[in-house]
Write a protein that holds these residues in place. Sequence first.
Motif, PDB file in Angstrom:
ATOM      1  N   MET B  85     -89.520  71.217  44.858  1.00 45.32           N
ATOM      2  CA  MET B  85     -90.010  71.816  46.108  1.00 45.32           C
ATOM      3  C   MET B  85     -91.088  70.897  46.669  1.00 45.32           C
ATOM      4  SD  MET B  85     -91.919  75.495  46.689  1.00 45.32           S
ATOM      5  CE  MET B  85     -93.475  74.991  45.944  1.00 45.32           C
ATOM      6  N   PRO B  86     -90.771  70.083  47.682  1.00 47.44           N
ATOM      7  CA  PRO B  86     -91.775  69.120  48.161  1.00 47.44           C
ATOM      8  C   PRO B  86     -92.990  69.840  48.770  1.00 47.44           C
ATOM      9  CG  PRO B  86     -89.832  69.115  49.576  1.00 47.44           C
ATOM     10  CD  PRO B  86     -89.486  69.945  48.389  1.00 47.44           C
ATOM     11  N   PRO B  87     -94.170  69.584  48.217  1.00 53.20           N
ATOM     12  CA  PRO B  87     -95.359  70.268  48.736  1.00 53.20           C
ATOM     13  C   PRO B  87     -95.887  69.652  50.027  1.00 53.20           C
ATOM     14  CG  PRO B  87     -95.945  68.933  46.834  1.00 53.20           C
ATOM     15  CD  PRO B  87     -94.472  68.796  47.010  1.00 53.20           C
ATOM     16  N   HIS B  88     -95.380  68.485  50.376  1.00 48.71           N
ATOM     17  CA  HIS B  88     -95.816  67.837  51.613  1.00 48.71           C
ATOM     18  C   HIS B  88     -94.606  67.217  52.302  1.00 48.71           C
ATOM     19  CE1 HIS B  88     -99.966  68.335  50.481  1.00 48.71           C
ATOM     20  NE2 HIS B  88     -99.660  67.872  49.286  1.00 48.71           N
ATOM     21  N   ALA B  89     -94.691  67.133  53.612  1.00 48.81           N
ATOM     22  CA  ALA B  89     -93.641  66.435  54.354  1.00 48.81           C
ATOM     23  C   ALA B  89     -93.785  64.925  54.142  1.00 48.81           C
ATOM     24  CB  ALA B  89     -93.742  66.788  55.837  1.00 48.81           C
ATOM     25  N   GLY B  90     -92.689  64.192  54.400  1.00 54.89           N
ATOM     26  CA  GLY B  90     -92.712  62.737  54.252  1.00 54.89           C
ATOM     27  C   GLY B  90     -91.694  62.268  53.228  1.00 54.89           C
ATOM     28  N   ARG B  91     -91.747  60.973  52.924  1.00 53.64           N
ATOM     29  CA  ARG B  91     -90.760  60.382  52.035  1.00 53.64           C
ATOM     30  C   ARG B  91     -91.178  60.567  50.573  1.00 53.64           C
ATOM     31  NH1 ARG B  91     -86.837  56.254  51.366  1.00 53.64           N
ATOM     32  NH2 ARG B  91     -87.321  54.956  49.541  1.00 53.64           N
ATOM     33  N   TRP B  92     -90.245  61.040  49.759  1.00 56.75           N
ATOM     34  CA  TRP B  92     -90.465  61.211  48.321  1.00 56.75           C
ATOM     35  C   TRP B  92     -89.441  60.372  47.562  1.00 56.75           C
ATOM     36  CZ3 TRP B  92     -94.205  64.353  45.986  1.00 56.75           C
ATOM     37  CH2 TRP B  92     -94.938  65.165  46.859  1.00 56.75           C
ATOM     38  N   THR B  93     -89.897  59.727  46.509  1.00 61.34           N
ATOM     39  CA  THR B  93     -88.967  59.029  45.621  1.00 61.34           C
ATOM     40  C   THR B  93     -88.978  59.734  44.272  1.00 61.34           C
ATOM     41  OG1 THR B  93     -90.697  57.553  44.828  1.00 61.34           O
ATOM     42  CG2 THR B  93     -89.391  56.812  46.741  1.00 61.34           C
ATOM     43  N   TRP B  94     -87.915  59.529  43.519  1.00 65.36           N
ATOM     44  CA  TRP B  94     -87.877  60.153  42.193  1.00 65.36           C
ATOM     45  C   TRP B  94     -87.179  59.243  41.183  1.00 65.36           C
ATOM     46  CZ3 TRP B  94     -82.836  60.802  40.592  1.00 65.36           C
ATOM     47  CH2 TRP B  94     -81.837  60.964  41.590  1.00 65.36           C
ATOM     48  N   VAL B  95     -87.538  59.458  39.931  1.00 62.80           N
ATOM     49  CA  VAL B  95     -86.886  58.764  38.827  1.00 62.80           C
ATOM     50  C   VAL B  95     -86.809  59.724  37.655  1.00 62.80           C
ATOM     51  CG1 VAL B  95     -89.113  57.758  38.162  1.00 62.80           C
ATOM     52  CG2 VAL B  95     -87.007  56.764  37.251  1.00 62.80           C
ATOM     53  N   THR B  96     -85.650  59.739  37.004  1.00 68.96           N
ATOM     54  CA  THR B  96     -85.475  60.692  35.899  1.00 68.96           C
ATOM     55  C   THR B  96     -85.861  60.086  34.559  1.00 68.96           C
ATOM     56  OG1 THR B  96     -83.185  60.052  35.479  1.00 68.96           O
ATOM     57  CG2 THR B  96     -83.555  61.809  37.104  1.00 68.96           C
ATOM     58  N   HIS B  97     -86.193  60.953  33.622  1.00 67.24           N
ATOM     59  CA  HIS B  97     -86.437  60.574  32.237  1.00 67.24           C
ATOM     60  C   HIS B  97     -85.641  61.516  31.360  1.00 67.24           C
ATOM     61  CE1 HIS B  97     -89.804  58.013  33.478  1.00 67.24           C
ATOM     62  NE2 HIS B  97     -90.006  58.949  34.381  1.00 67.24           N
ATOM     63  N   SER B  98     -84.956  60.951  30.377  1.00 68.14           N
ATOM     64  CA  SER B  98     -84.171  61.801  29.483  1.00 68.14           C
ATOM     65  C   SER B  98     -84.025  61.119  28.141  1.00 68.14           C
ATOM     66  CB  SER B  98     -82.780  62.072  30.090  1.00 68.14           C
ATOM     67  OG  SER B  98     -81.983  62.799  29.161  1.00 68.14           O
ATOM     68  N   ASN B  99     -83.719  61.907  27.133  1.00 67.30           N
ATOM     69  CA  ASN B  99     -83.411  61.317  25.827  1.00 67.30           C
ATOM     70  C   ASN B  99     -81.931  60.944  25.723  1.00 67.30           C
ATOM     71  OD1 ASN B  99     -82.550  63.982  25.798  1.00 67.30           O
ATOM     72  ND2 ASN B  99     -82.998  64.284  23.615  1.00 67.30           N
ATOM     73  N   ARG B 100     -81.165  61.096  26.822  1.00 72.52           N
ATOM     74  CA  ARG B 100     -79.751  60.721  26.824  1.00 72.52           C
ATOM     75  C   ARG B 100     -79.490  59.708  27.935  1.00 72.52           C
ATOM     76  NH1 ARG B 100     -76.769  64.188  23.391  1.00 72.52           N
ATOM     77  NH2 ARG B 100     -78.354  64.847  21.894  1.00 72.52           N
ATOM     78  N   TRP B 101     -78.701  58.735  27.574  1.00 73.80           N
ATOM     79  CA  TRP B 101     -78.430  57.600  28.453  1.00 73.80           C
ATOM     80  C   TRP B 101     -77.960  57.985  29.864  1.00 73.80           C
ATOM     81  CZ3 TRP B 101     -79.050  52.897  29.858  1.00 73.80           C
ATOM     82  CH2 TRP B 101     -78.081  52.247  30.633  1.00 73.80           C
ATOM     83  N   PRO B 102     -76.957  58.841  30.032  1.00 74.73           N
ATOM     84  CA  PRO B 102     -76.451  59.053  31.398  1.00 74.73           C
ATOM     85  C   PRO B 102     -77.452  59.768  32.298  1.00 74.73           C
ATOM     86  CG  PRO B 102     -74.960  59.983  29.736  1.00 74.73           C
ATOM     87  CD  PRO B 102     -76.237  59.670  29.049  1.00 74.73           C
TER      88      PRO B 102
END
Lengths: 543, 543
Positions: B85-102
């Motif tokens: 839920m973006p708390p602010h307007a504008g551009r957001w980037t994301w990167v995932t972290h997981s213990n599984r490769w895919p």
Amino acid sequence: MTRLLQTLGLIWLALCTALAAAEPAGTERIESTEQWGMHEIALKGPADGNPFTEVQLSARFSNGKQTLDVDGFYDGEGVYRVRFMPPHAGRWTWVTHSNRWPLTNKQGAFTATPPRPGNHGPVGVRHQHHFGYADGTPYKPVGTTMYSWAHRGDAMEAQTLKALAAAPFNKVRMLVFPQTAGIERHPPMFWPFASRSGTPPSDPDYTRFNPAFFRHLEQRVGQLRELGIEADLILLHPYDDKRAWGLDTMTREQDERYVRYLVARLAAYRNVWWSLANEFDFVRTKTDADWRHLGELLQRIDPYGHLRSIHNGKRLYNQTEDWITHVSLQHGMAAAEASRAVLFREAWRKPVVFDELKYEGRHDRRWAQLTGRQMVHAFWATTIAGSYGGHSEFIPDADGLIWLAQGVALRGESPPRLAFLKQILDAAPAEGIDPIDTFEDLTIAGQPGRYYLVYFGQQAPSEWAPKLYLTGLRDGQRFKAEIIDTWAMTVTPVKEALQFRPQGRYDFVASTPIKLPGKPGIALRLTALDTPAGLGARPAQDD
Amino acid sequence: MTRLLQTLGLIWLALCTALAAAEPAGTERIESTEQWGMHEIALKGPADGNPFTEVQLSARFSNGKQTLDVDGFYDGEGVYRVRFMPPHAGRWTWVTHSNRWPLTNKQGAFTATPPRPGNHGPVGVRHQHHFGYADGTPYKPVGTTMYSWAHRGDAMEAQTLKALAAAPFNKVRMLVFPQTAGIERHPPMFWPFASRSGTPPSDPDYTRFNPAFFRHLEQRVGQLRELGIEADLILLHPYDDKRAWGLDTMTREQDERYVRYLVARLAAYRNVWWSLANEFDFVRTKTDADWRHLGELLQRIDPYGHLRSIHNGKRLYNQTEDWITHVSLQHGMAAAEASRAVLFREAWRKPVVFDELKYEGRHDRRWAQLTGRQMVHAFWATTIAGSYGGHSEFIPDADGLIWLAQGVALRGESPPRLAFLKQILDAAPAEGIDPIDTFEDLTIAGQPGRYYLVYFGQQAPSEWAPKLYLTGLRDGQRFKAEIIDTWAMTVTPVKEALQFRPQGRYDFVASTPIKLPGKPGIALRLTALDTPAGLGARPAQDD
């Protein structure tokens, strides 16, 4: 070598003799103290420098099973004292520890004898919302407030003690530090601190206590103890109105030293309670975190765990904090109705004492305009709420003296009625009076199935159709009923016993209505005539 | 070597293509989400073993200034999701972290657009005792309870949503887990856990959630969001009456996994509130320490800090605990009078919502016997207490359906009057309605010197002599007065303005009495016509 050893031996003996001689007369002769009485060790020590800050002294007391470390204190003129309240009868030994040679490793022993009549030990919390003495006797507080009674000089203080001896009160809230109000006409005999540059209270030296001030306070606390009255000592307050003395502007270090000194001097009085502050929220120099810090210090250093509270002005303190043993509340509006007063008990789950529920009086301020009837009503309302009231009065005599500030003499209409209430409370179950059912307006309290007080407050019913919430009741159970006139102070038995039968999902009822006198301030007392054994089954209970 | 690298390169490309293909259609195309809307990332991942316990997934979202770590969750059939839920307007980037490769190191970006009309963001605490949306709009809760409305199947749930769209309520308390009551005739469509050995709800496997159950719940929460209604989700409850499912007997580890799963799935719905338990004290398998542990977990892991509460049965929880943002109370007796209700606000210094103040209804249980008038009165009383009421009703239709359990249709008399109250609240000052003076019985609330509600409750006065406590008032200040009939839902202006003058130590009075209709449920609204500038001096104030 032999010569050297002999010389050392002689020096040793000389030292021991000198130390023994330095002990105040009588120390060795005190060989017994009653349990919960006070055993005092007095020692001669250094008088130079600043003994209040530079000398540490404590003693370890042991009866072989229990060990208590107790701080001592400097009492001026080279005399140091350690006071101990033996929590158990039997033989106790002690040994001192100090950072100064003449005070350390002193040892002794004494016997704690069984308590004399009237000595029930210190008061603690019982049954979550109530109080009891250490010997198991219930304690039902009927307290009063006389802020400065112990700052008014021997003549007035003697009058106050005489008035207290004839009054119903078993707790007195009182300030340790003087307050501004009234000092022009009745200046305090003593001030708690020495002055750095002149005459106290000007320019106080917070590193040097005035032992005479505290000895005087202790004398009064001891006299209350002899009267069977708890001394609810208020450590700090905002009533240095002109900011003249700065007693509410001490640093944390100064506050801590003061708290430690007070505990060292007074904790061995079994009747002491600690009230950290009066109207804490009017002390603008301290935050809630400061109060918590001092409260937790009290909790940590008092060897006996005397009761601890903090009293509010307008803003309520977070009474759930662990160091707070019971709630000391100012809230006249809540105390005026049982259905209000009970909510604080529910919110905080500790004993609640409405130490200020407004005052009986004729003041132009609205906090001191209760009639005697209103004061008595508030006490009954808080009783039904499973809580406790607190008295004081603001009825000036010709010289402007008021009980709230000076003590001296009671002039209100409530005290005899509070004495009457106290009789009722003392005859009630030891577990205390608890609200029976708070689902609707609260009018009935007691112990389910055993004892009920029904209080009609400002209503004036001419009869009561007996109805009780089902908890604890058995089909067919009989009760003795008595009509209590809280103002006329009468108890009138109802001729016929009431027999209760279940009715509906929630209630038990008795068929015969009780005639009532049709005036306000009426209560009923119902006392079980039958024990549950042999009676009807316990009803299912399900909201 | 070249060959090997080429081969590895081809495998890499194939893997990337496969992974891209595995992503649900649309994921890449979602390039914008409104602020406080929901941006969802869907990823294909392992479906073997137990993905609920063995696979960790989170994503870090950043707009360059703020970074939020958000847990993902397994949604069944090899699909994993992360919701934000973006708390602010504008551009957001994301990167995932997981213990599984895919699932790890996936990256993306999106734009949060300004919120559309009606989207005010999540609700938080404002002005200590009140609420507001994130965009600054005040939020005045007028809530209702429908425990199992989302367990009753699409047809009934559609009817409930239709009823809600026409009702005044802007908050719904609802159970996440099914309850026993009513399931024979209206069995839940889904169960929250898989079964280890048979058909749910028997023998639940607490390590395997049923995604269909939660997708259904989310659909309903999303529909409430579109209606502008907050979803006060009750995580745990004691209504597994026959101990058939054991949902209140999960271990701490199972509880924690459940709380984390719920937060991962639902925290990105801006209208979610967390109610840790209903009638927590009736859940006999948990201690206060267990509740605190789970509440603190919620506080720690919810990236958005949605409102958190715990709702009592008979025993009140310690509402001062830090993780509790506001008080969700069951207490009909206290809600029945402003002078009672205000005491909890004073004790806890947080917003107080009387989510259960008894129900309008015709039940044989006393908690569901309020008349419509009593329900409306309780809402007004809690309003004057600077707190909030909560509605529900127990009025069975021919099939035994009740709003409290199923929703579907309102039958009581209170909802239109609560809609009327909501209009009053929405027109009141943004800071909320606060008690003006609690020294005596509380009948007046508002914002000092600007706005007052005078509520006469069950009294039926034929006139009011205007008198207000002095705070905020100036000599000569004029007010517009309106007579509010809380039951007839009318607002009648008083022709002449009131002009207030100081009187005595505490009050301001206006000389002309206001004629009132002499029936219960009447209120007055006073709105300042003059600003303080240019008026008389502020009076001295001293209790």
